[in-house]
Scaffold this motif. Sequence first.
Motif, mmCIF file in Angstrom:
data_model
loop_
_atom_site.group_PDB
_atom_site.id
_atom_site.type_symbol
_atom_site.label_atom_id
_atom_site.label_comp_id
_atom_site.label_asym_id
_atom_site.label_seq_id
_atom_site.Cartn_x
_atom_site.Cartn_y
_atom_site.Cartn_z
ATOM 1 N N ALA A 1 0.839 -1.203 0.000
ATOM 2 C CA ALA A 1 0.000 0.000 0.000
ATOM 3 C C ALA A 1 0.874 1.254 0.000
ATOM 4 N N VAL A 2 1.598 1.440 -1.099
ATOM 5 C CA VAL A 2 2.517 2.574 -1.232
ATOM 6 C C VAL A 2 2.172 3.376 -2.482
ATOM 7 N N ILE A 3 2.539 4.640 -2.445
ATOM 8 C CA ILE A 3 2.279 5.536 -3.569
ATOM 9 C C ILE A 3 2.861 4.943 -4.856
ATOM 10 N N GLY A 4 2.062 4.938 -5.900
ATOM 11 C CA GLY A 4 2.511 4.445 -7.200
ATOM 12 C C GLY A 4 2.126 3.011 -7.485
ATOM 13 N N ASN A 5 1.937 2.202 -6.455
ATOM 14 C CA ASN A 5 1.419 0.852 -6.665
ATOM 15 C C ASN A 5 -0.056 0.917 -7.039
ATOM 16 N N ARG A 6 -0.597 -0.211 -7.437
ATOM 17 C CA ARG A 6 -2.016 -0.283 -7.791
ATOM 18 C C ARG A 6 -2.748 -1.213 -6.825
ATOM 19 N N GLU B 1 -4.646 -9.125 -9.906
ATOM 20 C CA GLU B 1 -3.429 -9.193 -10.715
ATOM 21 C C GLU B 1 -2.537 -7.997 -10.415
ATOM 22 N N PRO B 2 -1.232 -8.221 -10.330
ATOM 23 C CA PRO B 2 -0.319 -7.099 -10.079
ATOM 24 C C PRO B 2 -0.342 -6.110 -11.245
ATOM 25 N N GLY B 3 -0.194 -4.843 -10.934
ATOM 26 C CA GLY B 3 -0.165 -3.813 -11.969
ATOM 27 C C GLY B 3 -1.526 -3.428 -12.495
ATOM 28 N N LYS B 4 -2.589 -3.987 -11.925
ATOM 29 C CA LYS B 4 -3.946 -3.686 -12.369
ATOM 30 C C LYS B 4 -4.674 -2.857 -11.309
ATOM 31 N N GLY B 5 -5.696 -2.138 -11.735
ATOM 32 C CA GLY B 5 -6.529 -1.398 -10.795
ATOM 33 C C GLY B 5 -6.052 0.016 -10.563
ATOM 34 N N LEU B 6 -6.759 0.709 -9.708
ATOM 35 C CA LEU B 6 -6.500 2.114 -9.404
ATOM 36 C C LEU B 6 -5.110 2.297 -8.810
ATOM 37 N N ARG B 7 -4.425 3.372 -9.265
ATOM 38 C CA ARG B 7 -3.107 3.674 -8.721
ATOM 39 C C ARG B 7 -3.256 4.364 -7.362
ATOM 40 N N LEU B 8 -2.413 3.992 -6.415
ATOM 41 C CA LEU B 8 -2.489 4.539 -5.063
ATOM 42 C C LEU B 8 -1.841 5.917 -5.012
ATOM 43 N N LYS B 9 -2.525 6.842 -4.346
ATOM 44 C CA LYS B 9 -2.054 8.218 -4.237
ATOM 45 C C LYS B 9 -1.961 8.634 -2.773
ATOM 46 N N GLU B 10 -1.089 9.585 -2.516
ATOM 47 C CA GLU B 10 -0.979 10.126 -1.165
ATOM 48 C C GLU B 10 -2.319 10.723 -0.735
ATOM 49 N N GLY B 11 -2.722 10.412 0.487
ATOM 50 C CA GLY B 11 -3.975 10.932 1.009
ATOM 51 C C GLY B 11 -5.136 9.958 0.919
#
Length: 248
Positions: free
Chosen positions: A137-142, A185-195
């Motif tokens: 659960a880090v910025i830039g991951n999905r 699946e890795p690399g799929k879904g919404l990208r995690l953002k700060e906040g």
Amino acid sequence: MVILKTQSQIEKMAKAGKILATCHKELAKRIAPGVTTLEIDRFVENFLEKHECTAEQKGYMGYPFATCASVNDVICHGFPARRPLKNGDLVTIDMVVNHKGWLADSAWTYEVGTVTPEVHRLIQVTKEALYIGIEKAVIGNRLGDIGYAIQSYAEAQGFAVVRDYTGHGIGQKMHESPTVLHYGEPGKGLRLKEGMVITIEPMINAGTYKAKVDADGWTVRTVDGSLSAQFEHTIAITSEGPMILTKQ
């Protein structure tokens, strides 16, 4: 729409999370053979009231209790009951705490008395799966990176990940966008953002992942009667990594 939270808002949610975590610590001292989940529910409601909080799920879509109490083959949304817990049971207590308008959500599975090695292993793997998901659960991951990490680990241990019930965004409402799957699946879904603030709450079954709902319209069970465990934290996505707001 995903509602990003400011640092100040995250701090307010963290206050709710600290009270929630303290409540779980108190429950750990009280859950034992002979105790009823209805007694646990009343303890939680009284505890929250003393700490200027309310139980957010009480009254939500007609739900009548301060907690969800799920025993053995119940996956989630179990009603607190007068039936005493028995030695060897497992029980998941899930609660959403409202502190001055800001929410935190956490579930924990407890061993009742002395459990079998198989029950203990299911609980441990489920807890480990939660933290493996949190690591992603880090910025830039999905979102798919979180689900894939949980699913890969749980299935490698011989268990199944529930599909029908998920994590979610949270803030001033119990359920916000996005939906957080515990498989994928890795690399799929919404990208995690700060906040972003989300719950990660894998429900892991000893048998099939499939679920059914009781006639009460709430209680969710495994279709094959196998045991189920769950661990959940509320997580803020920050520039310094995932912040666990409900950390015990």
